[in-house]
Write a protein that holds these residues in place. Structure first.
Motif, PDB file in Angstrom:
ATOM      1  N   VAL A  84       0.831  -1.204   0.000  1.00 58.77           N
ATOM      2  CA  VAL A  84       0.000   0.000   0.000  1.00 58.77           C
ATOM      3  C   VAL A  84       0.860   1.246   0.000  1.00 58.77           C
ATOM      4  O   VAL A  84       0.592   2.216  -0.734  1.00 58.77           O
ATOM      5  CB  VAL A  84      -0.938  -0.029   1.230  1.00 58.77           C
ATOM      6  CG1 VAL A  84      -1.642   1.310   1.387  1.00 58.77           C
ATOM      7  CG2 VAL A  84      -1.958  -1.145   1.105  1.00 58.77           C
ATOM      8  N   ILE A  85       1.923   1.258   0.799  1.00 54.39           N
ATOM      9  CA  ILE A  85       2.821   2.416   0.829  1.00 54.39           C
ATOM     10  C   ILE A  85       3.488   2.610  -0.520  1.00 54.39           C
ATOM     11  O   ILE A  85       3.621   3.744  -1.010  1.00 54.39           O
ATOM     12  CB  ILE A  85       3.869   2.235   1.943  1.00 54.39           C
ATOM     13  CG1 ILE A  85       3.191   2.201   3.308  1.00 54.39           C
ATOM     14  CG2 ILE A  85       4.910   3.347   1.897  1.00 54.39           C
ATOM     15  CD1 ILE A  85       4.126   1.876   4.445  1.00 54.39           C
ATOM     16  N   ALA A  86       3.887   1.511  -1.136  1.00 49.89           N
ATOM     17  CA  ALA A  86       4.546   1.617  -2.438  1.00 49.89           C
ATOM     18  C   ALA A  86       3.596   2.156  -3.499  1.00 49.89           C
ATOM     19  O   ALA A  86       3.992   2.980  -4.337  1.00 49.89           O
ATOM     20  CB  ALA A  86       5.080   0.249  -2.858  1.00 49.89           C
ATOM     21  N   ARG A  87       2.321   1.729  -3.457  1.00 53.38           N
ATOM     22  CA  ARG A  87       1.364   2.244  -4.427  1.00 53.38           C
ATOM     23  C   ARG A  87       1.079   3.726  -4.203  1.00 53.38           C
ATOM     24  O   ARG A  87       0.917   4.489  -5.162  1.00 53.38           O
ATOM     25  CB  ARG A  87       0.068   1.429  -4.353  1.00 53.38           C
ATOM     26  CG  ARG A  87       0.167   0.061  -4.988  1.00 53.38           C
ATOM     27  CD  ARG A  87      -1.208  -0.549  -5.192  1.00 53.38           C
ATOM     28  NE  ARG A  87      -1.851  -0.811  -3.923  1.00 53.38           N
ATOM     29  CZ  ARG A  87      -1.790  -1.989  -3.280  1.00 53.38           C
ATOM     30  NH1 ARG A  87      -1.091  -2.984  -3.802  1.00 53.38           N
ATOM     31  NH2 ARG A  87      -2.411  -2.166  -2.120  1.00 53.38           N
ATOM     32  N   GLU A  88       1.012   4.132  -2.948  1.00 50.50           N
ATOM     33  CA  GLU A  88       0.773   5.549  -2.672  1.00 50.50           C
ATOM     34  C   GLU A  88       1.928   6.424  -3.116  1.00 50.50           C
ATOM     35  O   GLU A  88       1.731   7.578  -3.521  1.00 50.50           O
ATOM     36  CB  GLU A  88       0.514   5.742  -1.171  1.00 50.50           C
ATOM     37  CG  GLU A  88      -0.805   5.159  -0.692  1.00 50.50           C
ATOM     38  CD  GLU A  88      -1.047   5.443   0.770  1.00 50.50           C
ATOM     39  OE1 GLU A  88      -0.138   6.024   1.413  1.00 50.50           O
ATOM     40  OE2 GLU A  88      -2.130   5.087   1.269  1.00 50.50           O
ATOM     41  N   LEU A  89       3.143   5.898  -3.035  1.00 46.35           N
ATOM     42  CA  LEU A  89       4.321   6.668  -3.440  1.00 46.35           C
ATOM     43  C   LEU A  89       4.660   6.495  -4.912  1.00 46.35           C
ATOM     44  O   LEU A  89       5.599   7.120  -5.404  1.00 46.35           O
ATOM     45  CB  LEU A  89       5.531   6.265  -2.589  1.00 46.35           C
ATOM     46  CG  LEU A  89       5.400   6.510  -1.077  1.00 46.35           C
ATOM     47  CD1 LEU A  89       6.634   6.014  -0.353  1.00 46.35           C
ATOM     48  CD2 LEU A  89       5.179   7.978  -0.806  1.00 46.35           C
ATOM     49  N   GLY A  90       3.910   5.628  -5.606  1.00 46.14           N
ATOM     50  CA  GLY A  90       4.186   5.404  -7.021  1.00 46.14           C
ATOM     51  C   GLY A  90       5.447   4.624  -7.265  1.00 46.14           C
ATOM     52  O   GLY A  90       6.134   4.832  -8.276  1.00 46.14           O
ATOM     53  N   ARG A 133      13.295   3.882  -2.477  1.00 50.34           N
ATOM     54  CA  ARG A 133      13.105   4.633  -1.246  1.00 50.34           C
ATOM     55  C   ARG A 133      12.123   5.765  -1.500  1.00 50.34           C
ATOM     56  O   ARG A 133      12.239   6.485  -2.477  1.00 50.34           O
ATOM     57  CB  ARG A 133      14.446   5.183  -0.781  1.00 50.34           C
ATOM     58  CG  ARG A 133      14.402   5.827   0.597  1.00 50.34           C
ATOM     59  CD  ARG A 133      15.800   6.264   1.006  1.00 50.34           C
ATOM     60  NE  ARG A 133      16.670   5.118   1.169  1.00 50.34           N
ATOM     61  CZ  ARG A 133      16.868   4.505   2.322  1.00 50.34           C
ATOM     62  NH1 ARG A 133      16.235   4.930   3.388  1.00 50.34           N
ATOM     63  NH2 ARG A 133      17.675   3.479   2.400  1.00 50.34           N
ATOM     64  N   GLY A 134      11.114   5.927  -0.598  1.00 50.96           N
ATOM     65  CA  GLY A 134      10.043   6.880  -0.840  1.00 50.96           C
ATOM     66  C   GLY A 134      10.346   8.268  -0.337  1.00 50.96           C
ATOM     67  O   GLY A 134      11.335   8.510   0.364  1.00 50.96           O
ATOM     68  N   ARG A 135       9.472   9.194  -0.723  1.00 56.13           N
ATOM     69  CA  ARG A 135       9.644  10.584  -0.332  1.00 56.13           C
ATOM     70  C   ARG A 135       9.162  10.849   1.080  1.00 56.13           C
ATOM     71  O   ARG A 135       9.499  11.874   1.656  1.00 56.13           O
ATOM     72  CB  ARG A 135       8.858  11.481  -1.295  1.00 56.13           C
ATOM     73  CG  ARG A 135       9.355  11.408  -2.712  1.00 56.13           C
ATOM     74  CD  ARG A 135       8.602  12.401  -3.580  1.00 56.13           C
ATOM     75  NE  ARG A 135       7.175  12.134  -3.604  1.00 56.13           N
ATOM     76  CZ  ARG A 135       6.592  11.308  -4.461  1.00 56.13           C
ATOM     77  NH1 ARG A 135       7.331  10.655  -5.346  1.00 56.13           N
ATOM     78  NH2 ARG A 135       5.297  11.115  -4.427  1.00 56.13           N
TER      79      ARG A 135
END
Length: 407
Positions: free
Chosen positions: A372-378, A391-393
């Motif tokens: 879910v986190i990966a989808r939200e961060l694209g 690595r996300g923003r």
């Protein structure tokens, strides 16, 4: 809201009970007026009209005039705010308040110098028509408080809660993710392998609770003996509730401090604990077993834990679809209904991985949380494992799950 135990004198306790009765009476009058809103041409009366009616009622009835006007006026303000929240769609419609259940009132306009510290363990706060009422200084009073609420629980204990919104609990900032699986036998199983259990009553306290319940069933209604038994039962249940709340506070604080993202199942607890009795035409089945399950779910504090996590870690709690979390292997991601051999044993027939069933479900929830986190961060996720490839923003870097160790 930080809450403290009040220590009123017997005279102050009688005055506090009078304030609770007046606040409950004014609130119920407002509920009654709004229940007959169609009888008014312009709709139900608002706060200004009800305020004028309260002034007229105080001038006519001496018992109402003997109470505090600020307490009664604030009860109407609270009801007006409750109706605004209802029309905004954020809360339910306000309902009746019962004696012995909803005992309390709110006081606003408190100045900083009116909350004083008497000693290391005692403080005092002014209450209308009661004077200075002492309370136990179990923790420092937050600065800048301007209102408080006095309540009385079913066990007869008085509390004062000062209105103060604490800042969110900061996370570690290392992108750690944890999955939480809530159950009946194990209250909360973490993807790290920890099994947490809500402390309940001891065996001796449980036997005493059952004995008091049987005595209460034989006591005559309205008798002094029945009142004493109800008070004893309320004290035991309050002890159980205090232990559950303390566990929820400690567990939610631990999770908010140690992890950046917390995954929980999106459960409909109200629907899961609905009564199975049914009706006369269609009676329910296995009513006793379902009632025991409902008690176990409510005793585990499922909803309270998620609610406090949302307060302490806003934006870091992710609700995951619970479908398949107890049947899917956290190692190979194969879903098999027969993999769960018992309540506490999970063994995958595809890869041979075996561990505690609740821990396996928590690891699956943690994996879904990363997705879910990966989808939200694209971001792009690897197809073979639960690692996030980039690595996300938001300060939640991708991390590969540890390889589960067979037990």
């Amino acid at each position: 809201m930080p809450r403290y135990r009040l220590d009123p004198t017997p005279e102050q306790e009688q005055a506090l009970l009078g304030h609770c009765a007046h606040a409950r009476y004014v609130w119920n009058l407002a509920v009654e007026q709004h229940s007959f809103w169609s009888r008014y041409r312009g709709g139900a009366p608002g706060y200004n009209e009800q305020s004028c009616q309260l002034t007229e009622a105080r001038a006519e009835f001496g018992w109402l005039r003997a109470g505090s006007q600020t307490v009664q006026q604030q009860a109407m303000r609270d009801f007006a705010q409750a109706m605004s929240n209802f029309f905004a769609g954020t809360h339910r419609r306000p309902t009746w308040r019962r004696q012995g259940v909803h005992e309390g009132f709110r006081q606003v306009g408190v100045r900083p110098h009116q909350v004083v510290r008497l000693s290391r363990k005692r403080g005092a706060v002014p209450v209308p028509k009661c004077g200075w009422v002492r309370f136990r200084l179990s923790r420092p009073v937050p600065e800048g408080v301007r209102s408080y609420r006095v309540t009385r629980d079913r066990a007869g204990r008085w509390h004062v809660a000062f209105a103060h919104v604490p800042p969110p609990v900061p996370g570690p900032g290392d992108g750690s993710v944890v999955g939480v699986d809530r159950g009946v036998t194990v209250s909360a199983a973490l993807s790290t392998g920890d099994l947490l259990k809500v402390p309940g009553l001891t065996p001796g306290e449980t036997r005493r609770l059952r004995l008091l319940a049987r005595k209460l069933g034989r006591a005559r209604r309205g008798s002094h003996r029945r009142a004493r038994l109800k008070a004893a039962l309320a004290r035991l249940r309050a002890r159980q509730s205090d232990r559950r709340k303390n566990w929820v506070e400690q567990t939610s604080m631990m999770l908010a401090r140690q992890f950046d993202a917390i995954g929980v199942e999106d459960l409909n607890i109200a629907g899961m604990t609905r009564s199975p009795k049914g009706g006369i035409e269609r009676p329910g089945r296995n009513v006793a077993a379902k009632a025991g399950l409902n008690r176990g779910i409510l005793a585990g504090g499922w909803g309270m834990l998620v609610e406090r996590l949302g307060h302490k870690a806003p934006g870091r709690v992710f609700k995951i679809d619970p479908a398949g979390t107890s049947q899917r292997c956290s190692a190979c991601r194969v879903r098999d209904r027969e993999a769960r051999e018992s309540q506490a044993r999970f063994r995958c027939r595809s890869c041979g991985f075996a561990c505690n069933a609740d821990v396996n479900a928590a690891r699956d929830i943690a994996h879904e949380t990363r997705l879910v986190i990966a989808r939200e961060l694209g971001l792009v996720c690897t197809a073979a494992g639960p690692a996030v490839a980039a690595r996300g923003r938001s300060g939640l870097p991708g991390r590969t799950n540890r390889e589960p160790q067979p037990v």
